[in-house]
Design an enzyme around this catalytic site. Structure first.
Site, mmCIF file in Angstrom:
data_model
loop_
_atom_site.group_PDB
_atom_site.id
_atom_site.type_symbol
_atom_site.label_atom_id
_atom_site.label_comp_id
_atom_site.label_asym_id
_atom_site.label_seq_id
_atom_site.Cartn_x
_atom_site.Cartn_y
_atom_site.Cartn_z
ATOM 1 N N ASN A 1 0.891 -1.347 0.121
ATOM 2 C CA ASN A 1 -0.077 -0.260 0.145
ATOM 3 C C ASN A 1 0.917 1.302 0.033
ATOM 4 O OD1 ASN A 1 0.585 0.774 2.422
ATOM 5 N ND2 ASN A 1 -1.077 -0.471 4.233
ATOM 6 N N GLU B 1 3.437 2.204 2.685
ATOM 7 C CA GLU B 1 4.076 0.354 2.514
ATOM 8 C C GLU B 1 5.182 0.719 1.155
ATOM 9 O OE1 GLU B 1 1.531 -2.594 4.533
ATOM 10 O OE2 GLU B 1 2.075 -2.255 2.283
ATOM 11 N N ASP C 1 -7.472 -6.657 0.892
ATOM 12 C CA ASP C 1 -6.773 -8.557 0.943
ATOM 13 C C ASP C 1 -7.849 -8.604 -0.517
ATOM 14 O OD1 ASP C 1 -5.741 -8.535 2.794
ATOM 15 O OD2 ASP C 1 -7.874 -9.420 4.893
#
Length: 291
Positions: free
Chosen positions: A204, A207, A278
């Site tokens: 993301n 990150e 997810d």
């Protein structure tokens, strides 16, 4: 639906082996009634609870919802949350015999308290972040070995909860390479060097900024063009640095991108963003497997 119908039909029946940190997401719903006299906090009158698969288990549930044949390998504790998680996964149609039970650690569980059905006011994490033992790791490697021949794609969902040790990741990449099965990973910045050889790795925005050293620049980006340019540059840098085929950067409400393309978002109203990553990695994995 007409636009995506042929693609969804192609995805059905794709065989995905998911390996990663399994979690149980518990939701406690209630109504905010007053401020407590004991402390300056809301008093929530509980009305209901529900449990759903979380983490790698949620990835597996999303794959099942998209029609994939899904096997899952991971760890649960010898406890009620572990049994609830296996039951919840079985109810989605995911295959759970590859789940290993470890009596020495609890099932990772996130308890969220929601007031007035929509607003999250508290989250409690029940977890043991220490790496799994050598015995459990060996059982996980064996469980994967028994299922690799039937996999079209291998998906690692790594939340740094103790399941995905460096030795386990290396074993999975070696097996995927030997079987010529594409490996996709949803990973964290710490430990990216272990994913060399992956076909695709998803990070993301925070990150990506952390891993690439562009933390301040990406945090300060005030317009979409600049953010996408920085993200594409970071994706290219990380792919070359770690030997990863494609790095996918998810940008929350701003869409996602790789070094080569940008996918704009389709805007929808949401109350809780939990699990969005997810869903993204499950969809991308199926797209890659059926390309």
């Amino acid at each position: 639906m007409k636009t995506f119908g042929p693609l969804l039909e192609k995805m059905r029946g794709t065989r995905v082996l998911v390996v990663g940190d399994l979690m149980l997401d518990e939701y406690v719903y209630g109504r905010a009634t007053r401020i407590s006299q004991e402390a300056p906090v809301m008093v929530i009158r509980q009305s209901s609870t529900r449990v759903v698969p979380g983490g790698a288990a949620n990835v597996a549930a999303n794959l099942r919802a998209l029609g994939a044949i899904t096997e899952i390998v991971g760890v649960v504790g010898d406890d009620q949350p572990g049994r609830q998680l296996k039951e919840a996964l079985s109810n989605t149609g995911a295959r759970v015999p590859g789940i290993v039970t470890d009596s020495l650690r609890p099932t990772t569980r996130k308890t969220r308290v929601l007031a007035d059905s929509a607003h999250q006011v508290l989250r409690i994490d029940h977890e043991d972040l220490t790496p799994v033992s050598q015995r459990i790791q060996d059982e996980l490697i064996e469980a994967v070995a028994l299922r690799m021949d039937n996999a079209d794609v291998l998906l690692i969902s790594d939340y740094r909860k103790g399941t995905m040790t460096s030795e386990l990741i290396a074993a999975l990449i070696d097996r995927a390479t030997a079987k010529q099965v594409p490996l996709v990973a949803n990973a964290k910045p710490r430990g990216l060097e272990h994913y060399s050889g992956a076909a695709l790795l998803s990070l993301n925005r925070p990150e990506t900024a952390q891993a690439s050293g562009l933390t301040e620049m990406m945090a300060d980006a005030t317009d979409l063009t600049t953010l996408v340019e920085l993200s594409r540059s970071a994706a290219a840098q990380l792919g070359e640095q770690y030997g990863i085929g494609t790095v996918l950067v998810t940008l929350s409400e701003f869409g996602m991108c790789t070094r080569d393309f940008y996918i704009p978002p389709r805007r929808v109203e949401v109350f809780d963003e939990a699990g969005a990553g997810d869903t993204a990695i499950a969809t991308v994995t199926l797209g890659l497997a059926t390309a």
